[in-house]
Design a protein around this motif. Structure first.
Motif, PDB file in Angstrom:
ATOM      1  N   UNK A   1       0.851  -1.179   0.000  1.00 57.34           N
ATOM      2  CA  UNK A   1       0.000   0.000   0.000  1.00 57.34           C
ATOM      3  C   UNK A   1       0.890   1.233   0.000  1.00 57.34           C
ATOM      4  N   UNK A   2       0.580   2.164  -0.880  1.00 53.86           N
ATOM      5  CA  UNK A   2       1.363   3.390  -0.951  1.00 53.86           C
ATOM      6  C   UNK A   2       0.483   4.590  -0.586  1.00 53.86           C
ATOM      7  N   UNK A   3       1.055   5.769  -0.734  1.00 51.69           N
ATOM      8  CA  UNK A   3       0.352   7.001  -0.364  1.00 51.69           C
ATOM      9  C   UNK A   3      -0.938   7.186  -1.167  1.00 51.69           C
ATOM     10  N   UNK A   4      -0.928   6.831  -2.453  1.00 52.47           N
ATOM     11  CA  UNK A   4      -2.145   6.966  -3.274  1.00 52.47           C
ATOM     12  C   UNK A   4      -3.247   6.028  -2.788  1.00 52.47           C
ATOM     13  N   UNK A   5      -2.894   4.791  -2.460  1.00 45.32           N
ATOM     14  CA  UNK A   5      -3.890   3.866  -1.916  1.00 45.32           C
ATOM     15  C   UNK A   5      -4.483   4.418  -0.623  1.00 45.32           C
ATOM     16  N   UNK A   6      -3.633   4.992   0.229  1.00 46.16           N
ATOM     17  CA  UNK A   6      -4.095   5.591   1.481  1.00 46.16           C
ATOM     18  C   UNK A   6      -5.095   6.708   1.186  1.00 46.16           C
ATOM     19  N   UNK A   7      -4.772   7.584   0.242  1.00 46.56           N
ATOM     20  CA  UNK A   7      -5.686   8.680  -0.116  1.00 46.56           C
ATOM     21  C   UNK A   7      -7.009   8.136  -0.633  1.00 46.56           C
ATOM     22  N   UNK A   8      -6.938   7.112  -1.474  1.00 46.15           N
ATOM     23  CA  UNK A   8      -8.158   6.506  -2.030  1.00 46.15           C
ATOM     24  C   UNK A   8      -9.030   5.962  -0.898  1.00 46.15           C
ATOM     25  N   UNK A   9      -8.416   5.242   0.039  1.00 49.33           N
ATOM     26  CA  UNK A   9      -9.174   4.678   1.153  1.00 49.33           C
ATOM     27  C   UNK A   9      -9.820   5.757   2.015  1.00 49.33           C
ATOM     28  N   UNK A  10      -9.100   6.838   2.256  1.00 47.13           N
ATOM     29  CA  UNK A  10      -9.662   7.917   3.063  1.00 47.13           C
ATOM     30  C   UNK A  10     -10.872   8.548   2.371  1.00 47.13           C
ATOM     31  N   UNK A  11     -10.783   8.762   1.059  1.00 48.80           N
ATOM     32  CA  UNK A  11     -11.913   9.333   0.311  1.00 48.80           C
ATOM     33  C   UNK A  11     -13.090   8.361   0.314  1.00 48.80           C
ATOM     34  N   UNK A  12     -12.835   7.079   0.058  1.00 57.55           N
ATOM     35  CA  UNK A  12     -13.922   6.097   0.003  1.00 57.55           C
ATOM     36  C   UNK A  12     -14.634   5.945   1.346  1.00 57.55           C
ATOM     37  N   UNK A  13     -13.894   6.093   2.444  1.00 63.58           N
ATOM     38  CA  UNK A  13     -14.534   6.004   3.750  1.00 63.58           C
ATOM     39  C   UNK A  13     -15.456   7.185   4.005  1.00 63.58           C
ATOM     40  N   UNK A  14     -15.147   8.302   3.402  1.00 62.55           N
ATOM     41  CA  UNK A  14     -15.963   9.510   3.555  1.00 62.55           C
ATOM     42  C   UNK A  14     -17.109   9.538   2.549  1.00 62.55           C
ATOM     43  N   UNK A  15     -16.833   9.091   1.331  1.00 61.81           N
ATOM     44  CA  UNK A  15     -17.794   9.195   0.224  1.00 61.81           C
ATOM     45  C   UNK A  15     -17.884   7.856  -0.498  1.00 61.81           C
ATOM     46  N   UNK A  33      -6.953   4.165 -13.844  1.00 59.53           N
ATOM     47  CA  UNK A  33      -5.911   3.897 -12.852  1.00 59.53           C
ATOM     48  C   UNK A  33      -6.510   3.760 -11.443  1.00 59.53           C
ATOM     49  N   UNK A  34      -7.434   4.645 -11.103  1.00 57.63           N
ATOM     50  CA  UNK A  34      -8.031   4.579  -9.774  1.00 57.63           C
ATOM     51  C   UNK A  34      -8.933   3.348  -9.661  1.00 57.63           C
ATOM     52  N   UNK A  35      -9.629   3.007 -10.731  1.00 59.85           N
ATOM     53  CA  UNK A  35     -10.477   1.814 -10.737  1.00 59.85           C
ATOM     54  C   UNK A  35      -9.640   0.566 -10.493  1.00 59.85           C
ATOM     55  N   UNK A  36      -8.484   0.478 -11.115  1.00 66.81           N
ATOM     56  CA  UNK A  36      -7.596  -0.667 -10.939  1.00 66.81           C
ATOM     57  C   UNK A  36      -7.090  -0.749  -9.501  1.00 66.81           C
ATOM     58  N   UNK A  37      -6.729   0.384  -8.917  1.00 65.22           N
ATOM     59  CA  UNK A  37      -6.251   0.383  -7.530  1.00 65.22           C
ATOM     60  C   UNK A  37      -7.358  -0.057  -6.569  1.00 65.22           C
ATOM     61  N   UNK A  38      -8.574   0.428  -6.784  1.00 63.99           N
ATOM     62  CA  UNK A  38      -9.700   0.033  -5.930  1.00 63.99           C
ATOM     63  C   UNK A  38      -9.963  -1.462  -6.094  1.00 63.99           C
ATOM     64  N   UNK A  39      -9.943  -1.955  -7.333  1.00 61.14           N
ATOM     65  CA  UNK A  39     -10.178  -3.376  -7.594  1.00 61.14           C
ATOM     66  C   UNK A  39      -9.142  -4.230  -6.865  1.00 61.14           C
ATOM     67  N   UNK A  40      -7.873  -3.813  -6.911  1.00 64.21           N
ATOM     68  CA  UNK A  40      -6.803  -4.560  -6.232  1.00 64.21           C
ATOM     69  C   UNK A  40      -7.031  -4.596  -4.721  1.00 64.21           C
TER      70      UNK A  40
END
Length: 145
Positions: A1-15, A33-40
């Motif tokens: 998990x990198x910084x981008x994954x962390x940002x994605x998780x924080x946004x998804x928890x809010x929205x 790119x974001x869809x692939x990261x979420x899928x992973x």
């Protein structure tokens, strides 16, 4: 998990209902790119599922209580709690008690009925929630380096 994954998780928890296009804009990635990261993260079980948060008081269930419960019949108690409409969380814990339950109900009388029904399985201590200044806060992931 990198910084981008962390940002994605924080946004998804809010929205949780955000579109992948909007999520990509928020974290400066393309939609694919974001869809692939979420899928992973879903495949790895980091993202378990998505759900709506229902305000109990808006559906006429304003009473919330936590019960510390001790039983010698753990499996039967878990089965009972799974069938209950009032038990919304059940945690196996260590110490004097072996379960922590979160119960949401309509009235103090219906809470009393639920506690009485559980009494056939063991003993409990009830803590009634007066207010909840912090609810559903985000989990902040650690970044693997």
């Amino acid at each position: 998990m990198d910084e981008l994954d962390k940002e994605i998780l924080l946004v998804l928890q809010e929205k949780g209902r955000i579109s992948m296009t909007e999520l990509g804009k928020e974290v400066a990635l393309s939609q694919p790119a974001v869809t692939e990261r979420v899928r992973r993260m879903e495949e790895k079980g980091i993202i378990d599922h998505y759900q709506a948060i229902v305000r109990a008081e808006k559906i006429n269930k304003p009473i919330t209580a936590f019960l510390l419960f001790h039983t010698k019949s753990c499996e039967n108690f878990v089965t009972f709690c799974n069938a209950s409409n009032e038990v919304v969380e059940l945690h196996r814990i260590s110490g004097q008690y072996n379960f922590l339950l979160k119960v949401v109900t309509e009235t103090l009388q219906s809470l009393e009925v639920a506690i009485n029904e559980m009494g056939t399985f063991g003993d409990s201590t009830t803590l009634i929630v007066l207010s909840s200044p912090i609810e559903h806060t985000k989990l902040i992931p650690l970044i693997n380096n």
